[in-house]
Structures are given as structure tokens and as C-alpha cells.
Write a protein that holds these residues in place. Structure first.
Motif, PDB file in Angstrom:
ATOM      1  N   SER A 161       0.831  -1.203   0.000  1.00  0.00           N
ATOM      2  CA  SER A 161       0.000   0.000   0.000  1.00  0.00           C
ATOM      3  C   SER A 161       0.866   1.252   0.000  1.00  0.00           C
ATOM      4  O   SER A 161       0.377   2.351   0.197  1.00  0.00           O
ATOM      5  N   SER A 162       2.179   1.078  -0.212  1.00  0.00           N
ATOM      6  CA  SER A 162       3.074   2.231  -0.235  1.00  0.00           C
ATOM      7  C   SER A 162       2.854   3.040  -1.517  1.00  0.00           C
ATOM      8  O   SER A 162       2.408   2.515  -2.536  1.00  0.00           O
ATOM      9  N   LEU A 163       3.180   4.320  -1.432  1.00  0.00           N
ATOM     10  CA  LEU A 163       2.981   5.175  -2.597  1.00  0.00           C
ATOM     11  C   LEU A 163       4.185   5.173  -3.521  1.00  0.00           C
ATOM     12  O   LEU A 163       4.100   5.628  -4.656  1.00  0.00           O
ATOM     13  N   ILE A 164       5.332   4.689  -3.026  1.00  0.00           N
ATOM     14  CA  ILE A 164       6.559   4.777  -3.825  1.00  0.00           C
ATOM     15  C   ILE A 164       6.746   3.479  -4.611  1.00  0.00           C
ATOM     16  O   ILE A 164       6.905   2.423  -4.021  1.00  0.00           O
ATOM     17  N   PRO A 165       6.699   3.561  -5.936  1.00  0.00           N
ATOM     18  CA  PRO A 165       6.926   2.340  -6.719  1.00  0.00           C
ATOM     19  C   PRO A 165       8.401   1.927  -6.641  1.00  0.00           C
ATOM     20  O   PRO A 165       9.272   2.779  -6.460  1.00  0.00           O
ATOM     21  N   SER A 166       8.665   0.627  -6.759  1.00  0.00           N
ATOM     22  CA  SER A 166      10.055   0.166  -6.688  1.00  0.00           C
ATOM     23  C   SER A 166      10.817   0.603  -7.934  1.00  0.00           C
ATOM     24  O   SER A 166      11.996   0.898  -7.885  1.00  0.00           O
ATOM     25  N   SER A 167      10.135   0.644  -9.050  1.00  0.00           N
ATOM     26  CA  SER A 167      10.766   1.212 -10.247  1.00  0.00           C
ATOM     27  C   SER A 167       9.662   1.833 -11.089  1.00  0.00           C
ATOM     28  O   SER A 167       8.510   1.418 -11.007  1.00  0.00           O
ATOM     29  N   VAL A 168      10.018   2.853 -11.866  1.00  0.00           N
ATOM     30  CA  VAL A 168       9.012   3.514 -12.681  1.00  0.00           C
ATOM     31  C   VAL A 168       8.875   2.783 -14.010  1.00  0.00           C
ATOM     32  O   VAL A 168       9.855   2.509 -14.677  1.00  0.00           O
ATOM     33  N   ASP A 169       7.635   2.457 -14.334  1.00  0.00           N
ATOM     34  CA  ASP A 169       7.381   1.683 -15.533  1.00  0.00           C
ATOM     35  C   ASP A 169       6.223   2.344 -16.270  1.00  0.00           C
ATOM     36  O   ASP A 169       5.116   2.421 -15.753  1.00  0.00           O
ATOM     37  N   LEU A 170       6.477   2.858 -17.453  1.00  0.00           N
ATOM     38  CA  LEU A 170       5.420   3.558 -18.196  1.00  0.00           C
ATOM     39  C   LEU A 170       4.585   2.598 -19.051  1.00  0.00           C
ATOM     40  O   LEU A 170       3.752   3.031 -19.831  1.00  0.00           O
ATOM     41  N   GLY A 171       4.801   1.319 -18.871  1.00  0.00           N
ATOM     42  CA  GLY A 171       4.095   0.322 -19.673  1.00  0.00           C
ATOM     43  C   GLY A 171       2.586   0.477 -19.632  1.00  0.00           C
ATOM     44  O   GLY A 171       1.901   0.285 -20.631  1.00  0.00           O
ATOM     45  N   GLY A 172       2.053   0.850 -18.453  1.00  0.00           N
ATOM     46  CA  GLY A 172       0.612   1.003 -18.306  1.00  0.00           C
ATOM     47  C   GLY A 172       0.063   2.033 -19.274  1.00  0.00           C
ATOM     48  O   GLY A 172      -1.005   1.848 -19.868  1.00  0.00           O
ATOM     49  N   TYR A 173       0.793   3.120 -19.444  1.00  0.00           N
ATOM     50  CA  TYR A 173       0.333   4.186 -20.335  1.00  0.00           C
ATOM     51  C   TYR A 173       0.346   3.711 -21.790  1.00  0.00           C
ATOM     52  O   TYR A 173      -0.560   4.027 -22.565  1.00  0.00           O
ATOM     53  N   ILE A 174       1.380   2.926 -22.129  1.00  0.00           N
ATOM     54  CA  ILE A 174       1.472   2.450 -23.519  1.00  0.00           C
ATOM     55  C   ILE A 174       0.376   1.419 -23.791  1.00  0.00           C
ATOM     56  O   ILE A 174      -0.342   1.502 -24.789  1.00  0.00           O
TER      57      ILE A 174
END
Lengths: 291, 317
Positions: free
Chosen positions: A57-70
Motif C-alpha cells: 500500500s506504499s505510494l513509492i513504486p520500486s521502479s518507474v514503468d510507463l508500460g501502463g500508459y502504452i
């Protein structure tokens, strides 16, 4: 009308102890965080690797992944680019229509004397209370007969006919506050009512016109019911309809992409909030708008 | 030269056209006004009054868009009143939603507005933060978010598990809880009534509190004797507006239940039921009757509010 609403009121007597003040701020900050947590969660959720959304439930992702947007942008048969274009087209034209249509009627009600004025004004106020469900079905039949279903016309044309009586009312209130001496002087110079409307009233009414325009835009952008009824062809979908189809097609399988598109759909509204916050809040405080 | 202000336009016409008769002047100024009014008049007759009368007619017919309307008298209304379990279910859901969400939302709005009222640093920022959900809340995106928050593996259950070791149910797919997730969504949007309360609180003259202070009235007493009575017109206004809005709520229930009003009709808002009848089953006559029943309910409610207002709303004069 500005300061009464936005400036903070000087504290009464100012006898609040520092401890109480710290406690109050602490509570308000915690509460603000709780209020915003869902939105922040959606933003961070859209940037995560897909499998990470569950279990933390943390707000900080472990890594940023823009895959969702694509994945989201092209997740349906028609890309979200088309939906954004459709939404923008409808919202801009509907907003112009609301401002033009409502200001014309408001000018007549506020400034011109004519037979039947009070009668029409009362009828206009009456339509404020009428739930749109009552006109929904015959309007649908009308637009169906006109061949307008599956086009954006049913969502745009009525605005030019000043069907949002609320904005007429808002503008009448504002127009009445403009000193009459100004148009009296113009009349003495031989100005027609049209020139008075165009050259005097509109330029002096920019605050109310801006408020009406901003709320029109946001409401049209957010509108789900109208597009749901009138737009059945996916090429004509607005962003809101696109999102809804995306929910139905992905179900709960790709939350990252759903969140990504949800975030994008909120961007225009959020920008208005950022830049016109003062006008929005004054608009609500002075007129009691519902949201 | 002094004009009487409210006869501005016609007097100028008179000055410009001295030889024309009075009738002509009246005609002229009427023409001008009606040109301005024309778009609204077309809209009023073509898109409001006409359709409203048409839907009143349709409510006494069966109509499926294909064949012409078939007059059935009051049969639709009789069925609504006596033989429609879905109508009864949707009334129950809608009234429960209105009765829970409106008072809670207003209580929140008033509480926070009171906390702000005594002048506080950072007011503008706090107010903006609390207002944001109101602005975004009716969008499809937030409804999508709510589906995730209250899903069985959503944020709420994750937090409950981490904080309390409690394994929560799937709130949105359990008919005992699904409506409450929508109530919470509504309360979350307390920002705009809060702003109206803040504006109302500012209208209360500060010297009233000073006088009360000198007389030794406690804060509690000041709240119940000054703030609350003087705020009743604003409370009344907010209550009426929010109730009408709550009766008309549609989008969140539609998205969260995927248009079904489920599970087991637990989120079947009245407007959702009306939509299903009209655009799911194309029972346009029956849906028109449902629309008119909604008008009657909202009117009754509004009339009742205004009647009750004289007993609890405080006006200066």
C-alpha cells in the motif's frame, strides 16, 4: 467580490495557544493526506510494474514503468488519442455555446425592458428545478429522428440554445451589478443594444463569463450520461466512454493501464483546478454551485 | 440629462426616432429583446417544455421506438405503485443513499469549515486540497479508482490487513456493503458544501462573538447560540442542493456495478433503473412514467423542505 471569499479572516481575538495550533495543523495535515491518498495511489499505481500494485500500500513504486500508459493508450480498437480529440471537440464547442447562448438571454433579462419579461424569467427559473430525466426520452427521440444519434450534435447544439438555465441565472446576477450609467452613456451616443452587449457588457463581465466557461468545460468533459446515450460507435466515444469500455474489456486484469488512462482523463480538469482555483472557489462560494 | 435608469433603452429609441409613434417604439424594443432571447426561447420550447409534455404523454403509453405509442392509461403508474419489485428496490437504495450521504457529507463539511473559520495559516492550501475530490469525484476515473480501492485485493483491504491483520471482504461485490462504498465516495466530496459553509461563516459579524466573549459565554455555547442559528440558511441551502444531486446520482453506481445496479440490486440507483428501462429494454413509456415519479418525489421533498424551513431556518428579518 474577491476578498470576501478568498482572504483568510483575521483570527478572532487570536487567543489560540501554540499547542492547540500545532495539534490542529497536525490533524488537518493527516486528514489532507487521507483525503488525497486515493488519488496519489492511482498516480503511483499507474507508474508501477503491473505485478507490484497488489501487496504494497506504499505510494513509492520500486521502479518507474510507463508500460501502463502504452498498453492503455492502444488498449481498445480505437486509440485513446481519438477519444481525447472527441472529448476536446465537444467540450470546447459546448463551452462556447453555453457562454454565447446564456449571455444573450441573460442580457435580455438583466438589461432590456420588454413585454413578458417577468413571465419568461419565471419560466426560466422554473426550468432550474426540473430534473433532466423528464426531457431525456423525448429529446432522444427528437435527435434520433434528426439523425443526430452517434454524432456529437446532441451534446453541443442544445448549449447554443441556452438550455443550462443555471448559467443564465448566474450571468443575470452579475449583469445587474454592472452600473447602468455605462450603458446609459452608450445609449446617448447612439449605441444599439447589440453594441452595448458586445462592447460594454461582455468585456465588463469577464469574471462571470470565465466562471461559466470553466464550469461548462469541466462538466462537459466529465459528462458520462449524455455520451452514454447518444454515442454508440466507438469512433465517436469521449474519454469517459472510452474508460468505461476499457473497464469492461480488461475487467480487473490490468489495473496499471486502467489507472494510467484514468489519470490522463483527469489531466484537463486538474489543469483548470491548478490555474483557476480562485475562480472555481469563488464561483462556488458566491453561487452555491453543486460541485 | 438624467435618464431614469430602468427605461434606458426605450427612451433612447424615443430620442432617436422622435416622429414614430409609441406603438412603434414598443414594438422596436420588444423586437430587440426577443432577438436576444430567441436562442433560449427555441431551447425552452423545443428542448424543455415540448419534451416535458411529450414525456408526460408517453408515460401513459407503451412505446418501444419502433411502433407508435400505445395508450394504456394509468397502467404504467399502477405497475410502479403495486407490481414492480425493481422499482421498490431502487427506491430503497436511493433513499438509503440520500439519507446516509447527505447528512454525513454536510456534517463533515461544517466540521472542517469550523476548524478553518478562526483564521488559520495555510487556509488556501487546505481548502484547495479538500475541494479537489469534489471537482474530480463525479468522473469515470474516480469511479474506476473506487472499484480498485474496495475490491477484495484493493487498497482498503491491503491497509486493513497490514494495520489490523483483518482480512476484509470484497466490498463492492458484497450486497451488504456495496452501497456504503458509494456513500463514502459521496462523503469524500464534501469540499463544495464546505466552501459554501466557509462563505456563510464569514457573514457572521465578529462583534457577536466579542460580545458573547465579554458576557462569558463558553465556546460551546457560542457555537449553539450564535454560529449554528445564523448558519441555518446556509445549511438549508446546502441540504436542498445536495439532496437533489443525491437523488440524481448515476455515474459511480453505473461504473462500479458495470451498469447492472448489482450485486442483487444493491446499487440500483433510481436513475440507473430508469436508464435500464429506457435504453436497455427500450420501454420508453414506462421509463417516462419513472421520470415523472422522480419529479414528484423531488418536488415533494423540496416543498417539504421549504415548509419545514420556517421552523428551523433563522432569517434576520
Amino acid at each position: 467580490m474577491t476578498d470576501a471569499v478568498t482572504s483568510s479572516r483575521p483570527s478572532l481575538g487570536g487567543q489560540r495557544s501554540p499547542i492547540r495550533s500545532v495539534l490542529l495543523h497536525g490533524a488537518l495535515i493527516l486528514f489532507s493526506l487521507a483525503m488525497l491518498y486515493p488519488i496519489l495511489w492511482m498516480i503511483s499505481g499507474s507508474l508501477r510494474p503491473q505485478e507490484e500494485l497488489f501487496g504494497s500500500s506504499s505510494l513509492i513504486p520500486s521502479s518507474v514503468d510507463l508500460g501502463g500508459y502504452i498498453r492503455g493508450w492502444t488498449g481498445l480498437r480505437v486509440s485513446f488519442g481519438q477519444f481525447f480529440w472527441n472529448s476536446l471537440f465537444i467540450a470546447v464547442l459546448a463551452t462556447i455555446g453555453n457562454v454565447v447562448g446564456c449571455s444573450l438571454a441573460a442580457f435580455a433579462f438583466a438589461r432590456l425592458r420588454f413585454g413578458g419579461r417577468n413571465f419568461w424569467f419565471a419560466l426560466m427559473l422554473g426550468t432550474l428545478m426540473l430534473p433532466y430525466h423528464v426531457v431525456l426520452i423525448p429529446q432522444y427521440i427528437l435527435f434520433l429522428e434528426l439523425g443526430w444519434v452517434n454524432t456529437s450534435l446532441p451534446l453541443i447544439v442544445p448549449k447554443y440554445l441556452a438550455t443550462d438555465a443555471f448559467f443564465i441565472f448566474l450571468m443575470v446576477q452579475f449583469f445587474r451589478g454592472i452600473p447602468r450609467e455605462l450603458d446609459e452613456a452608450a445609449v446617448m451616443d447612439g449605441c444599439s443594444p447589440f453594441r452595448i452587449y458586445w462592447k460594454i457588457m461582455l468585456p465588463l463581465s469577464l469574471p462571470v463569463l470565465a466562471t461559466a466557461a470553466i464550469f461548462s468545460f469541466i462538466w462537459t468533459w466529465d459528462d458520462f450520461f449524455g455520451p452514454l446515450i447518444y454515442l454508440n460507435d466507438i469512433n465517436t466515444y469521449t474519454v469517459q466512454l472510452g474508460l468505461r469500455s476499457f473497464v469492461d474489456s480488461t475487467g480487473s486484469s490490468d489495473w496499471t493501464a486502467l489507472f494510467a488512462m484514468s489519470n490522463l482523463s483527469l489531466v484537463p480538469v486538474f489543469l483548470f483546478f491548478l490555474f483557476f482555483q480562485r475562480l472555481l472557489i469563488e464561483g462556488i462560494a458566491t453561487t452555491g454551485m453543486k460541485r | 440629462m438624467a435618464f431614469r435608469s430602468d427605461t434606458l433603452v426605450e427612451e433612447s429609441r424615443a430620442a432617436a426616432l422622435p416622429r414614430k409613434g409609441a406603438m412603434r417604439r414598443i414594438f422596436d424594443r420588444n423586437i430587440h429583446a426577443y432577438v436576444f432571447l430567441l436562442p433560449w426561447l427555441i431551447g425552452f420550447f423545443g428542448l424543455t417544455l415540448g419534451p416535458a409534455l411529450a414525456s408526460l404523454y408517453l408515460s401513459f403509453t407503451n412505446y418501444d421506438l419502433l411502433q407508435s405509442p400505445d395508450w394504456v392509461g394509468a397502467a404504467n403508474y399502477v405497475r410502479i405503485a403495486t407490481a414492480d419489485p425493481k422499482f421498490a428496490a431502487s427506491m430503497k437504495v436511493t433513499f438509503l443513499y440520500v439519507l446516509l450521504s447527505v447528512p454525513l457529507k454536510l456534517a463533515f463539511a461544517l466540521l472542517i469549515a469550523m476548524a478553518f473559520n478562526r483564521g488559520i495559516k495555510g487556509l488556501t492550501l487546505y481548502r484547495a486540497i479538500f475541494y479537489l475530490p469534489s471537482l474530480l469525484g463525479s468522473s469515470v476515473a474516480i469511479a474506476v479508482l473506487w472499484r480498485q480501492l474496495f475490491a477484495s485485493d484493493g487498497l482498503v483491504n491491503m491497509a486493513l490487513w497490514q494495520l489490523f491483520g483483518y482480512e476484509g471482504p470484497s466490498w463492492i461485490s458484497n450486497p451488504n456493503y456495496s452501497l456504503y462504498t458509494l456513500v463514502i465516495l459521496s462523503i469524500w466530496q464534501f469540499g463544495s458544501p464546505m466552501i459554501i459553509f466557509l462563505a456563510g461563516l464569514r457573514q457572521i459579524p465578529a462583534d457577536m462573538y466579542e460580545a458573547a466573549e465579554i458576557d462569558g459565554a463558553s465556546k460551546q455555547r457560542q457555537f449553539f447560540r450564535i454560529t449554528l442559528p445564523l448558519l441555518t440558511p446556509v445549511i438549508f441551502f446546502n441540504a436542498v442542493i445536495q439532496t437533489i444531486e443525491a437523488f440524481k446520482a448515476f455515474t459511480p453506481a453505473f461504473i462500479i456495478s458495470e451498469g447492472t445496479g448489482g450485486p442483487i440490486n444493491s446499487t440500483l440507483f433510481y436513475t440507473l433503473y430508469l436508464y435500464q428501462e429506457a435504453f436497455g429494454f427500450f420501454r420508453m413509456g414506462y421509463a417516462s412514467a419513472l421520470a415523472w415519479v422522480l419529479v414528484v418525489i423531488i418536488s415533494l421533498f423540496t416543498a417539504f423542505s421549504f415548509l419545514s424551513a420556517r421552523y428551523w431556518v433563522h432569517y434576520d428579518d
